[in-house]
Design a protein around this motif. Structure first.
Motif, PDB file in Angstrom:
ATOM      1  N   ASP A   1      -7.006 -25.217  49.400  1.00  7.02           N
ATOM      2  CA  ASP A   1      -5.865 -24.293  49.310  1.00  7.02           C
ATOM      3  C   ASP A   1      -4.566 -24.934  49.768  1.00  7.02           C
TER       4      ASP A   1
ATOM      5  N   LYS B   1       0.271 -14.271  51.544  1.00  2.00           N
ATOM      6  CA  LYS B   1      -0.922 -14.896  50.989  1.00  2.00           C
ATOM      7  C   LYS B   1      -0.629 -16.301  50.477  1.00  2.00           C
ATOM      8  N   LYS B   2       0.657 -16.544  50.122  1.00  2.00           N
ATOM      9  CA  LYS B   2       1.011 -17.849  49.575  1.00  2.00           C
ATOM     10  C   LYS B   2       2.334 -18.322  50.195  1.00  2.00           C
TER      11      LYS B   2
ATOM     12  N   ARG C   1       5.871 -16.976  46.179  1.00  2.00           N
ATOM     13  CA  ARG C   1       5.571 -17.552  47.492  1.00  2.00           C
ATOM     14  C   ARG C   1       6.646 -17.221  48.529  1.00  2.00           C
TER      15      ARG C   1
ATOM     16  N   THR D   1      -5.308 -19.701  53.457  1.00  2.00           N
ATOM     17  CA  THR D   1      -3.996 -19.353  52.926  1.00  2.00           C
ATOM     18  C   THR D   1      -3.585 -20.396  51.886  1.00  2.00           C
ATOM     19  N   ASP D   2      -3.020 -19.931  50.782  1.00  2.00           N
ATOM     20  CA  ASP D   2      -2.565 -20.819  49.713  1.00  2.00           C
ATOM     21  C   ASP D   2      -1.230 -21.442  50.131  1.00  2.00           C
TER      22      ASP D   2
END
Length: 362
Positions: free
Chosen positions: A183, A126-127, A221, A154-155
């Motif tokens: 993002d 997600k990150k 992350r 997506t971050d």
């Protein structure tokens, strides 16, 4: 795209394979010392690869064929062509220089691939945090373009280091994507500024403080890193010091190509440990003190009453610089000491830890 081109694509049965030669169809200058070369094949077949992968090119130099691997800086979400971005290397062995000086529109080359395992598609998250230096930005721009085109918000935190602002590859495009997609967050770090130009970004060497300022949530992350061996070593040192879960860390080297996961090198990084003994010899008192690998030189000096001037305690100000005459230390600094000073034997006491026995001129 023209309607005739779309009609033609309906009849394209296969993707490109490396038995077909590539034709150079566009040469795009990127910076004063870098160009992107775009390639297609005669029958307009599409290209299928993972963002971040590379191809290996036969470079026909005057001294014979050289095989050189280049990351595809394009994205598989735009499959009509592929591109490589080539930067002139001062210490290169001729491959990049030949391409920059000789390859032109209409030329055909032999290439193999695509290959490689360095891709965000292999590690969905997600990150992401992308960290690169110099031409190490090429796999990052491929992955960033792919994630941007994929449009799943997506971050992404994107950190890139360059010698100076004018040498930042893809700067306008990355900033454009960041403007369109909140993002995507971008930070540039340069060593020097350009004369007669204003620079408001970070300047200096990528360090622990910059990481925490730019990506305070970096621990959550998936991190991808590409640059020189020294650059990636410094990034790993920072992450080890922060006790980052290295299972979330992936890197691509400028060296030998990595074709499979099994080819990925295992790093023998030095990580100071609490349960490993070390020793520091202070020449001024002719005293040797036993300590742990995790103790800083500054804290051990204080224990025996030796005063070393210090201020910031983060390796920034350089006030605790001392001379090491023998032994090895593990030092993670934040710009308070130059490479030349390190080569001359100087270390920063506040952020250096003894690995084994160390002798100091203090």
């Amino acid at each position: 795209m023209r309607s005739s081109d779309l009609a033609k694509l309906k009849d394209v049965p296969f993707y490109w394979n490396d038995e077909q030669r590539l034709e150079c169809v566009m040469v795009m200058p990127e910076t004063r010392n870098a160009k992107t070369f775009f390639f297609k094949v005669d029958d307009d077949q599409l290209f299928n690869y993972e963002p971040g992968q590379f191809i290996t090119i036969e470079v026909p130099t005057e001294n014979g064929i050289l095989h050189r691997s280049y990351t595809l800086s394009t994205t598989p979400s735009r499959p009509l062509s592929i591109g490589i971005t080539v930067k002139r290397q001062e210490d290169g062995q001729g491959g990049s220089a030949w391409l920059l000086d000789n390859l032109k529109l209409g030329d055909s080359i032999k290439a193999y691939g695509p290959s490689g395992v360095f891709s965000c598609r292999s590690h969905p998250a997600k990150k992401y945090l992308f960290i690169s230096a110099g031409s190490g930005i090429t796999p990052m721009i491929s992955m960033l373009r792919w994630l941007y085109d994929y449009s799943v918000h997506t971050d992404i935190t994107f950190i890139h280091c360059a010698a100076r602002p004018s040498e930042i590859l893809f700067r306008d495009e990355v900033e454009h994507m960041s403007k369109r997609d909140p993002d995507i967050k971008v930070s540039w770090i340069v060593k020097d500024t350009d004369r007669y130009d204003v620079w408001t970004g970070f300047q200096g060497r990528f360090n622990q403080i910059m990481l925490e300022l730019i990506a305070p949530d970096f621990a959550s992350r998936e991190i991808f890193c590409c640059g020189s061996e020294g650059f990636m070593q410094s990034v790993r040192d920072i992450l080890h010091a922060e006790e980052f879960d290295m299972a979330q860390y992936h890197e691509e080297s400028f060296g030998a190509p990595i074709y499979t996961q099994a080819d990925t090198p295992e790093h023998d990084d030095v990580v100071p440990a609490d349960d490993v003994e070390a020793a520091i010899h202070f020449n001024s008192l002719n005293t040797e003190v036993a300590c742990k690998q995790t103790d800083t030189l500054l804290s051990v000096a204080k224990e025996v009453g030796i005063v070393i001037p210090s201020a910031c305690m983060f390796g920034v100000c350089g006030s605790c610089k001392i001379k090491k005459t023998s032994g090895e230390v593990h030092m993670i600094h934040n710009g308070g000491i130059s490479d030349a000073e390190v080569e001359s034997g100087y270390v920063l006491a506040c952020c250096s830890r003894a690995i084994g026995r160390v002798v100091l001129e203090v």
